[in-house]
Design a protein around this motif. Structure first.
Motif, short mmCIF file in Angstrom:
data_model
loop_
_atom_site.label_atom_id
_atom_site.label_comp_id
_atom_site.label_asym_id
_atom_site.label_seq_id
_atom_site.Cartn_x
_atom_site.Cartn_y
_atom_site.Cartn_z
N LYS A 95 -9.26 -56.84 -60.90
CA LYS A 95 -9.84 -57.16 -59.59
C LYS A 95 -10.95 -56.18 -59.23
O LYS A 95 -11.52 -56.25 -58.15
CB LYS A 95 -8.74 -57.15 -58.53
N SER A 96 -11.27 -55.29 -60.17
CA SER A 96 -12.35 -54.31 -59.91
C SER A 96 -13.70 -55.03 -59.95
O SER A 96 -13.79 -56.20 -60.28
CB SER A 96 -12.29 -53.19 -60.94
N THR A 97 -14.75 -54.31 -59.62
CA THR A 97 -16.10 -54.87 -59.52
C THR A 97 -16.50 -55.58 -60.81
O THR A 97 -16.42 -55.02 -61.90
CB THR A 97 -17.12 -53.76 -59.18
N ALA A 98 -16.97 -56.81 -60.67
CA ALA A 98 -17.40 -57.61 -61.81
C ALA A 98 -18.60 -56.98 -62.50
O ALA A 98 -19.40 -56.27 -61.88
CB ALA A 98 -17.75 -59.02 -61.35
N ASN A 99 -18.71 -57.24 -63.81
CA ASN A 99 -19.84 -56.78 -64.64
C ASN A 99 -20.03 -55.27 -64.64
O ASN A 99 -21.13 -54.78 -64.83
CB ASN A 99 -21.13 -57.49 -64.20
N THR A 100 -18.94 -54.55 -64.44
CA THR A 100 -18.99 -53.09 -64.42
C THR A 100 -18.02 -52.55 -65.47
O THR A 100 -16.80 -52.59 -65.27
CB THR A 100 -18.61 -52.54 -63.03
N PRO A 101 -18.52 -52.05 -66.61
CA PRO A 101 -17.63 -51.51 -67.64
C PRO A 101 -16.80 -50.34 -67.12
O PRO A 101 -17.30 -49.47 -66.40
CB PRO A 101 -18.59 -51.04 -68.73
N VAL A 102 -15.52 -50.37 -67.49
CA VAL A 102 -14.58 -49.32 -67.09
C VAL A 102 -13.97 -48.74 -68.36
O VAL A 102 -13.58 -49.47 -69.26
CB VAL A 102 -13.46 -49.91 -66.19
N ARG A 103 -13.88 -47.41 -68.41
CA ARG A 103 -13.33 -46.71 -69.57
C ARG A 103 -11.96 -46.15 -69.24
O ARG A 103 -11.77 -45.56 -68.18
CB ARG A 103 -14.26 -45.57 -69.96
N VAL A 104 -11.01 -46.33 -70.16
CA VAL A 104 -9.69 -45.72 -70.03
C VAL A 104 -9.38 -45.03 -71.35
O VAL A 104 -9.54 -45.62 -72.42
CB VAL A 104 -8.60 -46.78 -69.70
N LYS A 105 -8.92 -43.79 -71.26
CA LYS A 105 -8.57 -43.03 -72.47
C LYS A 105 -7.23 -43.48 -73.02
O LYS A 105 -6.45 -44.14 -72.34
CB LYS A 105 -8.53 -41.54 -72.15
N SER A 106 -6.97 -43.08 -74.26
CA SER A 106 -5.69 -43.43 -74.88
C SER A 106 -4.55 -42.70 -74.18
O SER A 106 -4.74 -41.68 -73.53
CB SER A 106 -5.70 -43.12 -76.38
N THR A 107 -3.37 -43.23 -74.37
CA THR A 107 -2.17 -42.67 -73.76
C THR A 107 -2.01 -41.19 -74.09
O THR A 107 -2.45 -40.73 -75.14
CB THR A 107 -0.91 -43.44 -74.23
N THR A 108 -1.35 -40.47 -73.21
CA THR A 108 -1.08 -39.05 -73.47
C THR A 108 0.21 -38.88 -74.27
O THR A 108 0.54 -37.77 -74.67
CB THR A 108 -0.98 -38.25 -72.14
N THR A 109 0.94 -39.97 -74.51
CA THR A 109 2.12 -39.93 -75.37
C THR A 109 1.60 -39.96 -76.81
O THR A 109 1.18 -41.00 -77.31
CB THR A 109 3.04 -41.13 -75.10
N VAL A 110 1.60 -38.81 -77.45
CA VAL A 110 0.93 -38.63 -78.74
C VAL A 110 1.36 -39.67 -79.77
O VAL A 110 0.51 -40.27 -80.43
CB VAL A 110 1.16 -37.19 -79.28
#
Length: 152
Positions: A95-110
């Motif tokens: 539901k975030s702003t359309a046409n806006t790339p969002v970055r999420v890092k990998s999990t902190t659970t190694v």
């Protein structure tokens, strides 16, 4: 030169090898993104890798009153969709702003950052996908120089 010095000069150390990165992408096109059945497996690992980060963008944001999210899950052999573990530190908000790339890092659970040959990556949606359109996801992975085993 002493023999052992000569052998040491020919050693290759893992930190001297170039890191090899690659990406895999998945697209749930246009209005197909509003149907949960259109999300699923998009990559099968041919070798050991590490998930570094993931990017997501959508053309139209979800309009349902509740939360609408997308996760990347790791599925091991014989695991069904939605039975895997999350590969991310947080889910993507569809539901975030359309046409806006969002970055999420990998999990902190190694342990969950790594995939072995045969493991699969899948798109895992949650919530009611009303109005969501054209979801594009790209995952950045690093090839591991040595095969790993994640089983005890």
């Amino acid at each position: 030169m002493p023999e052992n010095e000569n052998n040491n000069s020919n050693e290759v150390r893992i930190e001297q090898l170039p890191r090899q990165f690659f990406t895999v992408s998945a697209v749930v096109q246009d209005t197909s993104a509003a149907t949960a059945a259109n999300y699923g497996v998009f990559f099968i690992a041919p070798f050991s890798c590490e998930v570094i980060e993931t990017w997501e963008s959508h053309k139209t944001a979800g309009s349902d009153a509740g939360a609408v999210t997308l996760d990347i899950e790791k599925l091991t052999s014989a695991q069904a969709l939605d039975d895997g573990v999350s590969m991310l530190t947080s889910t993507f908000n569809l539901k975030s702003t359309a046409n806006t790339p969002v970055r999420v890092k990998s999990t902190t659970t190694v342990l969950n950052q790594f995939i072995e040959p045969g493991h699969r990556l899948a798109l895992k949606d949650s919530g009611t996908l009303t109005a969501v359109a054209h979801v594009c996801v790209t995952v950045l992975l690093r090839v591991l120089q040595k095969q790993i085993s994640l089983t005890a």
